[in-house]
Motif scaffolding. Sequence first.
Motif, PDB file in Angstrom:
ATOM      1  N   THR A  35      27.557  41.679  23.883  1.00  0.00           N
ATOM      2  CA  THR A  35      26.309  41.795  23.129  1.00  0.00           C
ATOM      3  C   THR A  35      25.261  40.884  23.756  1.00  0.00           C
ATOM      4  OG1 THR A  35      27.498  42.290  21.078  1.00  0.00           O
ATOM      5  CG2 THR A  35      25.240  41.512  20.862  1.00  0.00           C
ATOM      6  N   LEU A  73      21.536  39.153  23.108  1.00  0.00           N
ATOM      7  CA  LEU A  73      20.540  38.800  22.107  1.00  0.00           C
ATOM      8  C   LEU A  73      19.286  38.261  22.784  1.00  0.00           C
ATOM      9  CD1 LEU A  73      22.903  36.839  19.678  1.00  0.00           C
ATOM     10  CD2 LEU A  73      22.332  39.282  19.608  1.00  0.00           C
ATOM     11  N   GLU A  74      18.142  38.567  22.203  1.00  0.00           N
ATOM     12  CA  GLU A  74      16.878  38.008  22.674  1.00  0.00           C
ATOM     13  C   GLU A  74      16.439  36.945  21.675  1.00  0.00           C
ATOM     14  OE1 GLU A  74      12.499  39.577  24.234  1.00  0.00           O
ATOM     15  OE2 GLU A  74      13.673  40.789  22.817  1.00  0.00           O
ATOM     16  N   ARG A  84      10.786  34.076  25.704  1.00  0.00           N
ATOM     17  CA  ARG A  84      11.965  34.701  25.124  1.00  0.00           C
ATOM     18  C   ARG A  84      13.111  34.632  26.125  1.00  0.00           C
ATOM     19  NH1 ARG A  84       9.572  40.100  22.042  1.00  0.00           N
ATOM     20  NH2 ARG A  84       8.164  38.971  20.622  1.00  0.00           N
ATOM     21  N   ASN A 144      19.562  35.338  13.865  1.00  0.00           N
ATOM     22  CA  ASN A 144      18.313  36.083  13.662  1.00  0.00           C
ATOM     23  C   ASN A 144      17.588  36.294  14.994  1.00  0.00           C
ATOM     24  OD1 ASN A 144      18.180  36.278  10.614  1.00  0.00           O
ATOM     25  ND2 ASN A 144      18.358  34.050  10.865  1.00  0.00           N
ATOM     26  N   PRO A 145      18.155  37.116  15.860  1.00  0.00           N
ATOM     27  CA  PRO A 145      17.526  37.343  17.169  1.00  0.00           C
ATOM     28  C   PRO A 145      16.273  38.211  17.051  1.00  0.00           C
ATOM     29  CG  PRO A 145      19.390  38.809  16.904  1.00  0.00           C
ATOM     30  CD  PRO A 145      19.392  37.915  15.698  1.00  0.00           C
ATOM     31  N   ILE A 146      15.438  38.129  18.050  1.00  0.00           N
ATOM     32  CA  ILE A 146      14.272  39.012  18.122  1.00  0.00           C
ATOM     33  C   ILE A 146      14.732  40.448  18.319  1.00  0.00           C
ATOM     34  CG2 ILE A 146      12.199  39.567  19.464  1.00  0.00           C
ATOM     35  CD1 ILE A 146      12.098  36.557  20.213  1.00  0.00           C
ATOM     36  N   SER A 147      15.746  40.615  19.164  1.00  0.00           N
ATOM     37  CA  SER A 147      16.337  41.935  19.387  1.00  0.00           C
ATOM     38  C   SER A 147      17.800  41.759  19.753  1.00  0.00           C
ATOM     39  CB  SER A 147      15.599  42.696  20.491  1.00  0.00           C
ATOM     40  OG  SER A 147      15.759  42.045  21.741  1.00  0.00           O
ATOM     41  N   ARG A 148      18.530  42.855  19.668  1.00  0.00           N
ATOM     42  CA  ARG A 148      19.966  42.830  19.959  1.00  0.00           C
ATOM     43  C   ARG A 148      20.364  44.128  20.636  1.00  0.00           C
ATOM     44  NH1 ARG A 148      25.063  41.540  15.896  1.00  0.00           N
ATOM     45  NH2 ARG A 148      26.610  42.859  16.947  1.00  0.00           N
ATOM     46  N   GLU A 149      21.199  44.012  21.666  1.00  0.00           N
ATOM     47  CA  GLU A 149      21.732  45.192  22.337  1.00  0.00           C
ATOM     48  C   GLU A 149      23.243  45.065  22.436  1.00  0.00           C
ATOM     49  OE1 GLU A 149      21.130  47.910  26.371  1.00  0.00           O
ATOM     50  OE2 GLU A 149      19.833  46.179  25.994  1.00  0.00           O
ATOM     51  N   ASP A 150      23.948  46.033  21.857  1.00  0.00           N
ATOM     52  CA  ASP A 150      25.408  46.044  21.881  1.00  0.00           C
ATOM     53  C   ASP A 150      25.897  46.996  22.962  1.00  0.00           C
ATOM     54  OD1 ASP A 150      26.771  44.569  19.395  1.00  0.00           O
ATOM     55  OD2 ASP A 150      24.833  45.371  18.741  1.00  0.00           O
TER      56      ASP A 150
END
Length: 288
Positions: free
Chosen positions: A181, A183-184, A232, A253-259
């Motif tokens: 995963t 995270l930003e 970021r 609480n990331p700005i964005s997340r990619e799994d």
Amino acid sequence: MRTIPRFVFFWLISLGILVMVQGCAWMGQLSGEGQSNPGEQTAGDDAGQHGAGLQGGGQLGVGQLGVGQLGSGEQGSGAEMRPATPSDPTILSVIEPYRDHYNNELSQPISILKAPARFAKPEGSLGNLVADALRYRAAEELRKYVHIGVIDEGSFRLHLDEGPITLGEMLEFMPYENHLTILELPGSSVKQLADEIAALGGGPISGMRFQIRDDRATALLVDAEPIEEPQRYLVATSSWIANGGGPFTALHNPISREDLTMVAIRDLYIDYLRDRDPLEPTTDGRIR
């Protein structure tokens, strides 16, 4: 084109064996139905003593076979043990070729370590290895620079000794089916993450350097540069950690997340070791 993850391959083999064993036992019960007298011990009374299962060192041997024994299931989730089946020469003759193939696969060396790899505080050679592998693979998958790799020592079950490392040992080393995963995070969360690692006395981290003073991170650098609040940062970790399973609230609480669900953490480490054969785990002063 992506291939089937290795853990799925081994899980399917084991599931196939289980189905055959259960099927043979069921047929045997049908053929022998009504032949046992009250008070006599039947073959089913010996359940739990025979069958096929995963023994220490990742070997498939005589014992119980359950999906949970193969490490299937995400970290933190329990796995139900399936009931064992009676021992029978016919059943064992069916299992034997699959068991031999399975054990042969698990005994194959994937890399050679030129020194022992251990977790340690504030920094250990194994912690550096597992964090570096996360960041490297994330950058490879995203085709962009990833600033930080982080994971918790509690995600692992073994140290790695000097010498050959087998596939079976890697199944024990990382027994959970977590995935990669990314995270930003803003600069403030990266500072919080560094403080949380410092409060633990150190831990597996990549791309970040700092000193621990009074349980806080000082002289913090990411990519050899001081943290900038507006910037970021991309952080590679496991789905378990990203879901709140570890001690790092800074990641919640990331700005964005990619799994990257097709990149299993265990396979990630197997690939990393295979690509660096032999490998010498080291420390480099990233946490002092």
